[in-house]
Design a protein around this motif. Structure first.
Motif, short mmCIF file in Angstrom:
data_model
loop_
_atom_site.label_atom_id
_atom_site.label_comp_id
_atom_site.label_asym_id
_atom_site.label_seq_id
_atom_site.Cartn_x
_atom_site.Cartn_y
_atom_site.Cartn_z
N VAL A 1 0.86 -1.18 0.00
CA VAL A 1 0.00 0.00 0.00
C VAL A 1 0.89 1.23 0.00
N TYR A 2 0.59 2.17 -0.89
CA TYR A 2 1.40 3.38 -1.08
C TYR A 2 0.54 4.61 -0.82
N LEU B 1 3.38 -1.45 -8.68
CA LEU B 1 3.05 -0.33 -7.81
C LEU B 1 3.56 0.98 -8.41
N ASN B 2 4.73 0.95 -9.06
CA ASN B 2 5.24 2.16 -9.72
C ASN B 2 4.23 2.66 -10.76
N PHE B 3 3.66 1.73 -11.50
CA PHE B 3 2.65 2.10 -12.49
C PHE B 3 1.44 2.73 -11.80
N LEU B 4 1.00 2.13 -10.70
CA LEU B 4 -0.16 2.66 -9.98
C LEU B 4 0.11 4.05 -9.41
N VAL B 5 1.33 4.27 -8.97
CA VAL B 5 1.70 5.60 -8.46
C VAL B 5 1.57 6.64 -9.57
N MET B 6 1.97 6.25 -10.78
CA MET B 6 1.81 7.17 -11.91
C MET B 6 0.34 7.49 -12.15
N ILE B 7 -0.52 6.48 -12.07
CA ILE B 7 -1.96 6.71 -12.24
C ILE B 7 -2.48 7.62 -11.12
N LEU B 8 -2.06 7.34 -9.89
CA LEU B 8 -2.47 8.13 -8.73
C LEU B 8 -2.05 9.59 -8.89
N ASN B 9 -0.85 9.80 -9.43
CA ASN B 9 -0.30 11.14 -9.60
C ASN B 9 -0.74 11.80 -10.91
N LYS B 10 -1.79 11.29 -11.50
CA LYS B 10 -2.38 11.87 -12.72
C LYS B 10 -1.39 11.96 -13.87
N GLY B 11 -0.56 10.91 -13.99
CA GLY B 11 0.30 10.80 -15.16
C GLY B 11 1.77 11.05 -14.94
N THR B 12 2.17 11.42 -13.71
CA THR B 12 3.60 11.67 -13.46
C THR B 12 4.19 10.62 -12.53
N ASP C 1 -7.22 4.53 -5.29
CA ASP C 1 -8.33 5.29 -4.72
C ASP C 1 -7.97 6.77 -4.84
N THR C 2 -8.65 7.47 -5.73
CA THR C 2 -8.31 8.87 -6.02
C THR C 2 -8.81 9.82 -4.95
N GLN C 3 -9.76 9.39 -4.12
CA GLN C 3 -10.25 10.24 -3.05
C GLN C 3 -9.34 10.17 -1.83
N LYS C 4 -9.01 8.98 -1.40
CA LYS C 4 -8.12 8.81 -0.25
C LYS C 4 -6.64 8.91 -0.66
N LYS C 5 -6.42 9.00 -1.97
CA LYS C 5 -5.08 9.24 -2.53
C LYS C 5 -4.07 8.17 -2.11
N TYR C 6 -4.41 6.94 -2.45
CA TYR C 6 -3.46 5.86 -2.22
C TYR C 6 -3.58 4.82 -3.34
N ALA C 7 -2.56 3.98 -3.45
CA ALA C 7 -2.54 2.89 -4.42
C ALA C 7 -2.14 1.62 -3.70
N ALA C 8 -2.64 0.49 -4.19
CA ALA C 8 -2.33 -0.79 -3.54
C ALA C 8 -2.26 -1.89 -4.58
N PHE C 9 -1.47 -2.91 -4.27
CA PHE C 9 -1.35 -4.06 -5.17
C PHE C 9 -1.25 -5.35 -4.36
N VAL D 1 -8.36 -1.54 4.23
CA VAL D 1 -7.33 -0.54 3.94
C VAL D 1 -7.91 0.86 4.07
N ASP D 2 -9.12 1.06 3.54
CA ASP D 2 -9.77 2.36 3.65
C ASP D 2 -9.92 2.80 5.11
N GLU D 3 -10.24 1.87 5.97
CA GLU D 3 -10.42 2.19 7.39
C GLU D 3 -9.13 2.69 8.03
N VAL D 4 -8.02 2.13 7.62
CA VAL D 4 -6.73 2.58 8.13
C VAL D 4 -6.42 3.99 7.65
N LEU D 5 -6.83 4.27 6.41
CA LEU D 5 -6.43 5.53 5.78
C LEU D 5 -7.51 6.60 5.85
N GLN D 6 -8.43 6.51 6.78
CA GLN D 6 -9.47 7.53 6.95
C GLN D 6 -8.86 8.89 7.30
#
Length: 356
Positions: free
Chosen positions: A47-48, A247-258, A321-329, A351-356
């Protein structure tokens, strides 16, 4: 006195927050311990959030039978079975998790103006026009809206083993029957992304594997991810990756392309990929049982207003999760899909409960 009270309150708040998070991470540990056996016997979850991996836990609960099966499969392939615990560098086939990677690759060409989502595939692949499929668009290829009645996923994977060129793969798709009008029928399959991959090869004069390495894998430091390095790439399900790479790929998605300050995809492309294309006027001809009522964008499932994912046949489950701003694999390897969707949703909830 007020300052001391504020400091003490802050310390107590931070301490309580950490203790609560540790306790809730223990709930995730317990979930993995409980479910790993039914997910092939091995699992790892990363989880990132906020620029770092905040959770990394693996479980090995393989039974004697599962180990025996692993040895038999490896022996047939002329390999030695790997029965070690999963870690961030474990390489495994990720099946349909590949679709997200391939759709992103296509969008790099869109960003550069070398391809339009509205382009029809017959423009690049005349054999499809010869069989009445030339009017299918690139957008429809990325969203399983080609209306091509493709073979079941497992059968298609078996048939692809005998294909010796991308042109041959497209010829086989060209003769498949249609089951409606493109854009009006959703049929989850390998066909659309195979067509899109072939179009990229025609545009660039490079093979799909090379394009993926140049445009996605290297910029994202995905050092151990490829599409099998076979004669013909399977864009919809042929990738092999690691938890860290994906996860690196998911981070890019989370960061809107960067990623690490580098622009891989435009924000516009990320947004386009996350729009649900299964509108009320679209007939769902086939969707995996574990997908439930999820929507679908380009190469990814829309699990709700803030979550996108692309689970694979072998049980691996990436999500952002673009609202809680995290990525997981979650990486696993098993075929029995009973109860998968419920497990996915249960795990995400923890995971969502941890990251509230």
């Amino acid at each position: 006195m007020k300052i001391k009270i504020i400091i003490v309150a802050t310390i107590l708040s931070v301490t309580y927050g950490k203790a609560r998070a540790q306790q809730e991470f223990k709930n995730i540990d317990a979930w993995l311990n409980k479910h790993t056996h039914e997910m092939g016997g091995r699992a790892i979850l990363l989880v990132y959030q906020d620029g770092k991996v905040i959770y990394n836990h693996s479980v090995n609960d393989m039974s004697m039978k599962q180990k025996f099966v692993q040895r038999m499969v490896a022996e047939k392939q002329g390999k030695t079975a790997d029965l070690d615990d999963y870690n961030v560098k474990t390489r495994a086939a990720i099946a349909s998790c590949s679709k997200w990677l391939s759709a992103a690759l296509v969008m790099t060409f869109v960003d550069e103006g070398k391809l339009k989502l509205s382009d029809t595939v017959g423009k690049y692949l005349p054999v499809l026009s010869q069989h009445g499929k030339g009017h299918i668009t690139i957008a429809q290829c990325l969203s399983h809206l080609t209306a091509i009645k493709a073979a079941p996923l497992k059968q298609n994977l078996q048939e692809m083993k005998n294909i010796s060129s991308m042109d041959e793969a497209i010829q086989d798709i060209a003769i498949l029957p249609m089951e409606g009008e493109p854009g009006k029928v959703f049929h989850y399959s390998n066909a659309g992304l195979q067509i899109a991959g072939a179009v990229l090869e025609k545009i660039s004069s490079k093979n799909f594997e090379t394009l993926f390495a140049e445009r996605i894998a290297r910029p994202l430091n995905m050092q151990n991810t490829d599409f099998g390095k076979k004669k013909v790439a399977l864009p919809a399900g042929g990738a092999v990756s690691t938890p860290q790479d994906y996860l690196n790929f998911l981070v890019m998605i989370l960061n809107k392309g960067t990623f690490n300050g580098k622009r891989i995809l435009s924000e516009a492309s990320i947004a386009q990929m996350q729009i649900n294309r299964i509108t009320p006027d679209v007939k769902v001809a086939y969707s995996p049982a574990e997908a439930g009522n999820f929507g679908y964008g380009y190469g990814e499932w829309i699990m709700g207003p803030h979550t996108v994912s692309s689970p694979g046949l072998f049980g691996s489950y990436p999500w952002v999760d673009t609202q809680k701003k995290y990525a997981a694999f979650l990486m696993t390897f098993y075929l029995k899909s009973d109860g998968r969707q419920a497990r996915y949703l249960e795990l995400k909830k923890l995971v969502d409960e941890v990251l509230q």
